[in-house]
Design an enzyme around this catalytic site. Structure first.
Site, PDB file in Angstrom:
ATOM      1  CE  LYS A 170      -3.768  -2.322   2.488  1.00  0.00           C
ATOM      2  NZ  LYS A 170      -4.671  -2.242   3.650  1.00  0.00           N
ATOM      3  CE1 TYR A 173      -9.139  -2.769   0.673  1.00  0.00           C
ATOM      4  CE2 TYR A 173      -8.634  -0.977  -0.842  1.00  0.00           C
ATOM      5  CZ  TYR A 173      -8.230  -1.899   0.114  1.00  0.00           C
ATOM      6  OH  TYR A 173      -6.906  -1.959   0.487  1.00  0.00           O
ATOM      7  CG  ASN A 213      -3.465  -2.743   7.105  1.00  0.00           C
ATOM      8  OD1 ASN A 213      -3.304  -2.273   5.973  1.00  0.00           O
ATOM      9  ND2 ASN A 213      -4.536  -3.441   7.426  1.00  0.00           N
ATOM     10  CG  HIS A 232      -5.130  -6.436  -0.407  1.00  0.00           C
ATOM     11  ND1 HIS A 232      -6.330  -6.637   0.227  1.00  0.00           N
ATOM     12  CD2 HIS A 232      -5.140  -7.252  -1.509  1.00  0.00           C
ATOM     13  CE1 HIS A 232      -7.046  -7.522  -0.453  1.00  0.00           C
ATOM     14  NE2 HIS A 232      -6.349  -7.907  -1.511  1.00  0.00           N
ATOM     15  CD  GLU A 259      -8.376  -9.315  -3.827  1.00  0.00           C
ATOM     16  OE1 GLU A 259      -9.102  -8.870  -2.926  1.00  0.00           O
ATOM     17  OE2 GLU A 259      -7.209  -9.716  -3.621  1.00  0.00           O
TER      18      GLU A 259
HETATM   19  P1  ADP Z   1      -7.863  -7.048   5.216  1.00  0.00           P
HETATM   20  O1  ADP Z   1      -7.045  -5.999   4.492  1.00  0.00           O
HETATM   21  O2  ADP Z   1      -7.115  -7.605   6.416  1.00  0.00           O
HETATM   22  O3  ADP Z   1      -8.374  -8.139   4.321  1.00  0.00           O
HETATM   23  P2  ADP Z   1     -10.456  -5.684   5.201  1.00  0.00           P
HETATM   24  O4  ADP Z   1     -10.665  -6.165   3.798  1.00  0.00           O
HETATM   25  O5  ADP Z   1     -11.588  -5.926   6.143  1.00  0.00           O
HETATM   26  O6  ADP Z   1      -9.140  -6.316   5.860  1.00  0.00           O
HETATM   27  O7  ADP Z   1     -10.189  -4.105   5.187  1.00  0.00           O
HETATM   28  C1  ADP Z   1      -9.468  -3.510   4.147  1.00  0.00           C
HETATM   29  C2  ADP Z   1      -8.548  -2.437   4.705  1.00  0.00           C
HETATM   30  O8  ADP Z   1      -9.319  -1.337   5.188  1.00  0.00           O
HETATM   31  C3  ADP Z   1      -7.704  -2.868   5.898  1.00  0.00           C
HETATM   32  O9  ADP Z   1      -6.535  -3.555   5.501  1.00  0.00           O
HETATM   33  C4  ADP Z   1      -7.415  -1.555   6.580  1.00  0.00           C
HETATM   34  O10 ADP Z   1      -6.340  -0.870   5.949  1.00  0.00           O
HETATM   35  C5  ADP Z   1      -8.697  -0.755   6.320  1.00  0.00           C
HETATM   36  N1  ADP Z   1      -9.668  -0.852   7.426  1.00  0.00           N
HETATM   37  C6  ADP Z   1     -10.475  -1.894   7.696  1.00  0.00           C
HETATM   38  N2  ADP Z   1     -11.274  -1.634   8.748  1.00  0.00           N
HETATM   39  C7  ADP Z   1     -10.968  -0.398   9.172  1.00  0.00           C
HETATM   40  C8  ADP Z   1     -11.428   0.446  10.239  1.00  0.00           C
HETATM   41  N3  ADP Z   1     -12.364   0.033  11.095  1.00  0.00           N
HETATM   42  N4  ADP Z   1     -10.867   1.675  10.375  1.00  0.00           N
HETATM   43  C9  ADP Z   1      -9.927   2.090   9.523  1.00  0.00           C
HETATM   44  N5  ADP Z   1      -9.436   1.349   8.499  1.00  0.00           N
HETATM   45  C10 ADP Z   1      -9.941   0.122   8.320  1.00  0.00           C
END
Ligand code: ADP
Length: 167
Positions: A12, A52, A131, A134, A145
């Protein structure tokens, strides 16, 4: 079940901005996974919406606000999209990546080692949780994807170790 799988990993904008791309890729390579496609991209909001929401169903899972701030965060800079190949790697890569909230991600995982943000703090600051990475959630999601991000001629078949050893 097909044992040799492909999965999508996206480094990211926070990974690119912090110059830790090489360190993260080396974690996959040292585990024996192979890069079969890679590019630096800066997708627009429509593209991110498809990733997303259309594919990831994020609004129903995480709520509209989390979705909006995540799209904002993902628009801040370029990212690096990678397709990795290896034996049953979709689940394995998720294990290397760690859980979504950096605060909860175990030490030793990419998110646990390189990030330290909580959902509560992100929520208070009105920001998507940075974080770093992805990774596709399951095999079907990986297929969808990869199809969304890579053309056929951007993916390469070659003879990595897991193929050489089985000949
Ligand atoms: P992952 O990336 O672990 O598969 P998700 O698809 O649920 O998780 O979420 C996509 C991304 O959105 C996350 O990696 C994170 O960067 C962001 N995100 C998810 N939930 C939140 C939240 N409650 N607050 C802020 N950012 C979030």
């Amino acid at each position: 079940m097909t044992h040799i799988q492909r999965t999508l990993v996206v480094l990211k904008p926070d990974s690119v901005g912090r110059s830790v791309v090489g360190e993260i890729i080396s974690r996959f390579e040292r585990a024996g996974l192979h890069i079969v496609g890679m590019k630096m991209v800066r997708p627009d909001k429509d593209f991110l919406y498809h990733h997303y929401e259309t594919l990831g169903k994020m609004i129903s899972r995480r709520g509209q606000k989390a979705f909006d701030v995540t799209l904002e965060m993902m628009s801040k800079g370029p990212m690096i999209a990678i397709v990795l190949e290896g034996v049953e790697i979709v689940e394995y890569v998720r294990k290397l990546v760690g859980t979504t909230e950096p605060k909860a991600a175990a030490p030793g995982t990419i998110r646990g080692d390189y990030a330290h943000m909580s959902f509560a703090y992100g929520d208070k600051q009105n920001i998507g949780v940075p974080n770093l990475i992805h990774a596709s959630g399951d095999v079907e999601e990986a297929e969808a994807e990869i199809k969304h991000r890579f053309k056929k001629d951007e993916l390469f078949d070659y003879d990595p170790m897991h193929k050489l050893y089985t000949r």
